[in-house]
Design a protein around this motif. Structure first.
Motif, PDB file in Angstrom:
ATOM      1  N   HIS A   1       6.086  11.402   3.410  1.00  0.00           N
ATOM      2  CA  HIS A   1       5.025  12.016   4.205  1.00  0.00           C
ATOM      3  C   HIS A   1       3.724  11.198   4.114  1.00  0.00           C
ATOM      4  O   HIS A   1       3.083  10.897   5.129  1.00  0.00           O
ATOM      5  N   HIS A   2       3.360  10.828   2.893  1.00  0.00           N
ATOM      6  CA  HIS A   2       2.126  10.053   2.720  1.00  0.00           C
ATOM      7  C   HIS A   2       2.288   8.622   3.230  1.00  0.00           C
ATOM      8  O   HIS A   2       1.341   8.021   3.746  1.00  0.00           O
ATOM      9  N   GLN A   3       3.484   8.073   3.088  1.00  0.00           N
ATOM     10  CA  GLN A   3       3.739   6.737   3.657  1.00  0.00           C
ATOM     11  C   GLN A   3       3.477   6.767   5.160  1.00  0.00           C
ATOM     12  O   GLN A   3       2.802   5.904   5.710  1.00  0.00           O
ATOM     13  N   HIS A   4       4.019   7.805   5.789  1.00  0.00           N
ATOM     14  CA  HIS A   4       3.876   7.918   7.240  1.00  0.00           C
ATOM     15  C   HIS A   4       2.397   8.020   7.631  1.00  0.00           C
ATOM     16  O   HIS A   4       1.950   7.402   8.599  1.00  0.00           O
ATOM     17  N   ALA A   5       1.649   8.802   6.860  1.00  0.00           N
ATOM     18  CA  ALA A   5       0.221   8.992   7.164  1.00  0.00           C
ATOM     19  C   ALA A   5      -0.541   7.668   7.056  1.00  0.00           C
ATOM     20  O   ALA A   5      -1.394   7.354   7.905  1.00  0.00           O
ATOM     21  N   ILE A   6      -0.225   6.875   6.037  1.00  0.00           N
ATOM     22  CA  ILE A   6      -0.925   5.597   5.845  1.00  0.00           C
ATOM     23  C   ILE A   6      -0.538   4.618   6.961  1.00  0.00           C
ATOM     24  O   ILE A   6      -1.402   3.923   7.539  1.00  0.00           O
ATOM     25  N   VAL A   7       0.746   4.581   7.288  1.00  0.00           N
ATOM     26  CA  VAL A   7       1.217   3.680   8.350  1.00  0.00           C
ATOM     27  C   VAL A   7       0.545   4.041   9.677  1.00  0.00           C
ATOM     28  O   VAL A   7       0.080   3.167  10.426  1.00  0.00           O
ATOM     29  N   ASP A   8       0.467   5.339   9.943  1.00  0.00           N
ATOM     30  CA  ASP A   8      -0.159   5.819  11.171  1.00  0.00           C
ATOM     31  C   ASP A   8      -1.627   5.398  11.235  1.00  0.00           C
ATOM     32  O   ASP A   8      -2.140   4.952  12.268  1.00  0.00           O
ATOM     33  N   LEU A   9      -2.273   5.512  10.098  1.00  0.00           N
ATOM     34  CA  LEU A   9      -3.690   5.137   9.986  1.00  0.00           C
ATOM     35  C   LEU A   9      -3.898   3.645  10.305  1.00  0.00           C
ATOM     36  O   LEU A   9      -4.794   3.267  11.070  1.00  0.00           O
TER      37      LEU A   9
ATOM     38  N   PRO B   1       0.807  -1.232   0.000  1.00  0.00           N
ATOM     39  CA  PRO B   1       0.000   0.000   0.000  1.00  0.00           C
ATOM     40  C   PRO B   1       0.833   1.273   0.000  1.00  0.00           C
ATOM     41  O   PRO B   1       0.286   2.352  -0.187  1.00  0.00           O
ATOM     42  N   LEU B   2       2.152   1.166   0.216  1.00  0.00           N
ATOM     43  CA  LEU B   2       2.980   2.376   0.258  1.00  0.00           C
ATOM     44  C   LEU B   2       3.659   2.672  -1.077  1.00  0.00           C
ATOM     45  O   LEU B   2       4.355   3.675  -1.209  1.00  0.00           O
ATOM     46  N   LEU B   3       3.414   1.774  -2.036  1.00  0.00           N
ATOM     47  CA  LEU B   3       4.072   1.896  -3.337  1.00  0.00           C
ATOM     48  C   LEU B   3       3.824   3.277  -3.950  1.00  0.00           C
ATOM     49  O   LEU B   3       2.696   3.742  -3.979  1.00  0.00           O
ATOM     50  N   SER B   4       4.864   3.915  -4.408  1.00  0.00           N
ATOM     51  CA  SER B   4       4.840   5.210  -5.091  1.00  0.00           C
ATOM     52  C   SER B   4       4.331   6.368  -4.218  1.00  0.00           C
ATOM     53  O   SER B   4       3.977   7.415  -4.744  1.00  0.00           O
ATOM     54  N   LEU B   5       4.297   6.167  -2.918  1.00  0.00           N
ATOM     55  CA  LEU B   5       3.939   7.291  -2.048  1.00  0.00           C
ATOM     56  C   LEU B   5       5.203   7.943  -1.507  1.00  0.00           C
ATOM     57  O   LEU B   5       6.190   7.253  -1.226  1.00  0.00           O
ATOM     58  N   ASP B   6       5.176   9.272  -1.332  1.00  0.00           N
ATOM     59  CA  ASP B   6       6.333   9.938  -0.749  1.00  0.00           C
ATOM     60  C   ASP B   6       6.359   9.657   0.764  1.00  0.00           C
ATOM     61  O   ASP B   6       5.378   9.176   1.332  1.00  0.00           O
TER      62      ASP B   6
END
Ligand SMILES: Nc1ncnc2c1ncn2[C@@H]1O[C@H](COP(=O)(O)OP(=O)(O)OP(=O)(O)O)[C@@H](O)[C@H]1O
Length: 283
Positions: A188-196, A181-186
């Motif tokens: 900042h956005h990786q961190h947001a998804i992981v946090d979620l 799910p983190l593919l091609s995310l920067d």
């Protein structure tokens, strides 16, 4: 303790006797003539987070398809909450590998989430206020409410990923399967998804099986790693699996694992399946 087969070492399992959501026993999966993996024993408990790593073609996505009931095991047993897997089970939420969406796709964010909501389970008549509220709640949970009515094709990769997560959470699943799910995310956005995902598993006890080529962004969440390579596997905590000796054995060649500033760097992965044998592995 690391294991290749047999039961999971108790020290590697999360504390307490929380219920088992997923169990694989002496499991084997073939595709055509090729055995992707065999002798796999794995238990995933409520709230546990397991990262699934391995080179291209090692059978990570196929494992998710087996759990989804789309691919039968060639040997062994697989149980979801004590029962055989079946397609469409509302016990499982699935975030598939990202596919590019056409910019003109008419589907809005809320339409995608609606597809994930099982009206019978929630007792919500289709089109009713309750259904709308449920969709709004899901979009709010993942921070996607402000673009609920935007066509999906106009959203950024990170925004689309939030909506996919909302869809996957629609049935309040006990088990969440995530395919890169983190593919091609920067970052900042990786961190947001992981946090979620972390908040979700803590608040709801959702177990997470997380397929990734990059271990470092999820490292704080990872209870255990399942590393698949060359038809073999290892299961254990990150420190148990992410070792030069373990990965060298899995890859059948010299692989060096360096731990620096809380990150793993892997150098050299001499396998025909690996996309970047010269430059090292991004864990
Ligand atoms: N429908 C299919 N029929 C036959 N073989 C398949 C099929 N789908 C995938 N395979 C093969 O199964 C193997 C494992 O594929 P899988 O997608 O599970 O690997 P993966 O570890 O997820 O790889 P990646 O990191 O590239 O996503 C590959 O060699 C692939 O070619």
């Amino acid at each position: 303790m690391i294991e290749q087969s047999g039961t999971i070492a108790s020290q590697a399992a999360p504390a307490g006797r929380t219920p088992v959501v997923l169990s694989l026993t002496d499991a084997e999966l073939r595709r055509g003539e090729r055995v992707l993996w065999s002798g796999l024993d794995l238990e995933l408990r409520r709230g546990e987070f397991i990262a699934v790593l391995g080179p291209n073609g090692s059978g990570k996505t196929s494992l998710l398809h087996a759990i989804l009931g789309q691919l039968p095991l060639s040997a062994g047993a697989l149980l979801i909450d004590g029962r055989a897997p079946r397609r469409g089970s509302d016990l499982i939420g699935y975030i598939p590998q990202q596919r590019a969406l056409a910019p003109h796709t008419p589907l809005r964010a809320r339409d995608l989430v609606r597809l994930g909501v099982d009206g019978h389970r929630w007792g919500l008549p289709l089109g009713g206020k309750g259904l709308r509220r449920r969709i709004d709640d899901l979009l709010t949970e993942v921070g996607a409410h402000e673009y609920a009515d935007m066509p999906l094709g106009l959203l950024s990769g990170g925004e689309q990923q939030r909506v996919r997560i909302a869809q996957a959470l629609a049935t309040d699943p006990a088990l969440l399967l995530c395919d890169e799910p983190l593919l091609s995310l920067d970052p900042h956005h990786q961190h947001a998804i992981v946090d979620l995902l972390d908040r979700r598993r803590r608040a709801h006890g959702t177990a997470v099986l997380f397929v990734t080529h990059e271990l470092n962004p999820v490292l704080p969440l990872v209870d255990r790693v399942l590393y698949l390579a060359g038809g073999r596997f290892r299961v254990g905590t990150p420190d148990e699996v992410m070792r030069s000796s373990v990965l060298s054995e899995l890859y059948g060649g010299l692989v060096e694992v360096i731990r620096a500033r809380g990150r793993y760097v892997i150098v050299g992965a001499p396998t025909p399946h690996h996309p970047d044998p010269a430059g090292g592995v991004q864990p």
